[in-house]
Structures are given as C-alpha cells and as structure tokens.
Scaffold this active site. Structure first.
Site, PDB file in Angstrom:
ATOM      1  CE  LYS A 182     -43.303  94.742 -16.068  1.00  0.00           C
ATOM      2  NZ  LYS A 182     -42.172  93.893 -15.711  1.00  0.00           N
TER       3      LYS A 182
HETATM    4  C1  LIG Z   1     -41.377  92.565 -15.877  1.00  0.00           C
HETATM    5  C2  LIG Z   1     -41.484  91.436 -14.922  1.00  0.00           C
HETATM    6  C3  LIG Z   1     -40.378  90.937 -14.223  1.00  0.00           C
HETATM    7  C4  LIG Z   1     -38.972  91.328 -14.531  1.00  0.00           C
HETATM    8  O1  LIG Z   1     -38.713  92.674 -14.408  1.00  0.00           O
HETATM    9  P1  LIG Z   1     -37.318  93.257 -14.940  1.00  0.00           P
HETATM   10  O2  LIG Z   1     -37.203  94.569 -14.266  1.00  0.00           O
HETATM   11  O3  LIG Z   1     -37.418  93.344 -16.429  1.00  0.00           O
HETATM   12  O4  LIG Z   1     -36.252  92.290 -14.511  1.00  0.00           O
HETATM   13  C5  LIG Z   1     -40.582  89.987 -13.239  1.00  0.00           C
HETATM   14  N1  LIG Z   1     -41.803  89.501 -12.984  1.00  0.00           N
HETATM   15  C6  LIG Z   1     -42.897  89.920 -13.662  1.00  0.00           C
HETATM   16  C7  LIG Z   1     -44.230  89.364 -13.293  1.00  0.00           C
HETATM   17  C8  LIG Z   1     -42.762  90.882 -14.661  1.00  0.00           C
HETATM   18  O5  LIG Z   1     -43.848  91.273 -15.358  1.00  0.00           O
END
Ligand SMILES: *Cc1c(COP(=O)(O)O)cnc(C)c1O
Length: 384
Positions: A182
């Site tokens: 991210k």
């Molecule tokens: C990565 C992601 C999540 C989940 O994030 P985590 O921190 O791995 O739980 C939720 N929604 C979207 C759209 C994502 O891309």
C-alpha cells in the site's frame, strides 16, 4: 533485460532505525509509538480520532461492529474490490449487497445504489478504487435519505482528496491499510479514523479483547494488574515495531504521493494517443493517491487479450497485477448469495480489459521508460 517487479516498498534508514529503536528499548507491542502514530496520523488526515489496528480488514470489522451491524442486515459493497470489503460483512452473518461499478473509474456506480436499498440496508462501504475517491456527496446524501452509515474503504487512498476534503474526514468511519504493497506500509497494519469519540473509544477497547481502557498500560510503571472486560473483543492491536515503521513512512507520505503522481503522468502522456489503450479516468473534482495505475485494453483493436498482454509483459521482466477479480466470480459468493456475472455488465467489461502497471516511488526514469517502451511495443505487435 530489466526486471521491474509489480511493487517495491520504499524503506530507508529512517524506517530501519525506528524499528531497531523499538527492539532496543524493549517495548515491542502496542505502546507509546502506537499512540504517537495515531496522533500524527489524525493530524495528517484532519480527523478527530485515529485508532491503529493490525490491518485494514480489522479496521473495517471494528467499524461495522461499532455502528451496530447485526445478523440479517445488508451492506452495500462494490463488485470490484478486494475481498476484505465484503468479508467483514459476512463476519456478522449480514449480507454484502453487490453494486456494479462505472466503466471509466471502476468506482461504485451511485446511480445503481438506490435500487439495491431495502428495509434491511444499514450501511454503504464505498471503495476509493486505485486511490480515486468514490462519489462521496451523492453517497452521503443517499445515506442521509435512508438513514445509513457510511464506512469508507480507504485502503488505497492515502492521501486523496474529494472536492478539496481529505479522505478520512467525510464518512462515519474510514479504514486505511498499511499492508506491504500500500501507499505507506507498516508490514501489516491499518487505521480507522472518525470524528465520533464514542466509536473511537469503543474501537480501542474492542481491538484488545474488550479490555477496559488503556489495557496496554498494565505493564507500565503507572499500570496495575487489574482490568475488566467490558464486551467480547478481538486481538486486533498493532505493535510499536509496526508503529515505528508507520511513523517513518507517514513523514514521507506526501513525497511518496508526488512520485506516484509523476509516474502516472508519464504513463498517461505516453499512452494517450494509442487507441488500443483505454486510460483510467480520474474525475475533475478529486485527486487520486495513485496507489494503482489501472490500464485497460481496447480489445476490439487488439489481437491479444488481457491475460496474453500480462504474459508478454512478464516475458519482458515487468510485473503486473489485476485489480480486482470481481467478488461475484468467487465460489463462496456464487454459492452463498447466487450472484452471477450477468448482473454486473460493467464489472465484467472492466475485468476483461484491466491490468495494473508498476507504480512505486523507487522506480527510476529508466524503469518508467522501459515499462512504457514495452507496453507500446506489445500494442504495435498485436494491433489489428
Ligand atoms: C488491501 C485492501 C484491503 C485490506 O487491507 P489489509 O490491511 O490487508 O487488511 C481492503 N480493501 C482494499 C480495497 C484493499 O486493497
């Protein structure tokens, strides 16, 4: 041949020193660095409260818990998202009600939300796909009209702006992700922001087993062994090791965004004159974090399909991904809720055409050039 992975996190000495400091000072789990991370995060976003947890999924789950989602409720979710967005609805034996997306933005189609609202609908979870904010004004209006909560899935959108307002300050609760790929990362981690003090307080209690306030302090000088359990909670707390990473990353968040924006602009400029490629549209009144660079193929003008295009890029050392396999295509969602692709023509259209190109701050100009040259070369090789 160059090798360009789909993603590389941007880690410097500052992150390494922060983690090493946590290890040396001996406080490994949630503590002062977590609190500092929350303070800095809410200042960066401009929200009243920020609650650090171990994932965005956990933040979404806690959000639905504190707004009071119950068995049999319905929650509106876009088709084109990561499974976590809908998974948290299932935790309550509530139903994720899927809504199709727009072809050009891949955002939930607000025109199609109202027809899915029933007496059981309790919330909407808009997803800010690739970092572009969803249509928040119409979504908030619908929420007001039908008395629904809005929990934003902002896993992609740190930072992003909707009509000048920063994402994290608009809906009832907003959930961010610090997963390894991210825009900023703590390895694994997440954050919930809200302006509601009761919800923030309750999420803080629920993230650590439902134990009464400041449970982590029981191991500090001021703390005592005694505590109470106020309600049934979860093991969703983050750690100071992760928070140390987050503090270092948050300082760079604007610069990291500038870098991704630069790469997106270079791709847009390079691809805009090829009718074989369909550029991703960002609406005029908002600013994307550019977590992803989605590119669609004009299949009618090409002799290669999306999977073939990905294979060609892979053979040239370029990593890509597909965001996302729409939820109705998964066995669980088909079998449990009976969803079919025919109900979601735009999602299907997008899914057949879309791929995500590498877009991460550490990319050099030569690497950006290499991706551009190869995309263009594949287009020229396979054009009709
Ligand atoms: C990565 C992601 C999540 C989940 O994030 P985590 O921190 O791995 O739980 C939720 N929604 C979207 C759209 C994502 O891309």
């Amino acid at each position: 041949m160059m090798r360009i992975p789909f993603h590389k996190p941007y880690i410097t000495e500052e992150e390494i020193e922060g983690v090493v400091d946590s290890l040396k000072n001996g406080w490994l789990t949630m503590g002062k660095k977590t609190i500092e991370f929350e303070e800095r995060f809410k200042a960066y976003i401009g929200s009243q409260h920020a609650v650090a947890v171990n994932s965005c999924t956990a933040a979404l789950h806690l959000a639905l818990r504190v707004i009071g989602i119950k068995e049999g409720d319905e929650v509106i979710v876009p088709t084109t998202t990561f499974v976590a967005t809908a998974e948290v609805v299932n935790y309550f034996n509530a139903k994720p009600v899927l809504v199709d997306v727009e072809r050009d933005t891949h955002l939930i189609d607000v025109e199609k939300i109202e027809e899915k609202i029933t007496k059981r609908t309790k919330a909407i979870i808009p997803v800010h796909f690739s970092g572009q904010p969803a249509d928040m004004d119409p979504i908030m209006e619908l929420a007001k009209k039908y008395n629904l909560f809005v929990v934003e899935d902002a896993a992609h959108s740190l930072p992003a702006w909707y009509k000048g307002r920063k994402i994290g300050t608009i809906g009832d609760i907003t959930a961010f992700s610090f997963y390894a790929t991210k825009t900023i990362t703590t390895g694994e981690g997440g954050m919930a922001t809200t302006d509601n003090p009761e919800w923030a307080e309750r999420m803080k209690i629920l993230r650590l087993h439902g134990i009464s306030k400041d449970a982590w302090k029981r191991y500090t000088k001021e703390g005592s062994w005694e505590y109470d359990v106020l309600e049934n909670g979860y093991k969703y707390n983050t750690t100071d090791i992760n928070a140390a990473l987050g503090l270092a990353q948050l300082k760079k968040a604007d610069w990291l965004w500038e870098r991704r924006k630069h790469i997106a602009e270079r791709y847009n400029e390079a691809f805009k004159d090829y009718e074989e490629l369909i550029l991703y549209r960002v609406k005029e009144d908002r600013t994307s974090s550019w977590h992803l660079y989605p590119l669609k193929l004009n299949l009618e003008a090409l002799k290669i399909d999306r999977n073939g295009f990905i294979e060609e890029l892979k053979n040239r050392g370029i990593g890509t991904s597909v965001h996302f396999i729409p939820l109705y295509r998964f066995t669980y969602y088909k079998e449990r809720f009976g969803y079919t692709p025919q109900e979601f023509p735009n999602s299907e259209w997008v899914f057949e055409r879309v791929l995500s190109l590498p877009i991460y701050p550490g990319m050099t100009e030569e690497e950006i050039d290499y991706v551009i040259e190869n995309v263009v070369d594949i287009v020229k090789t396979y054009r009709r």
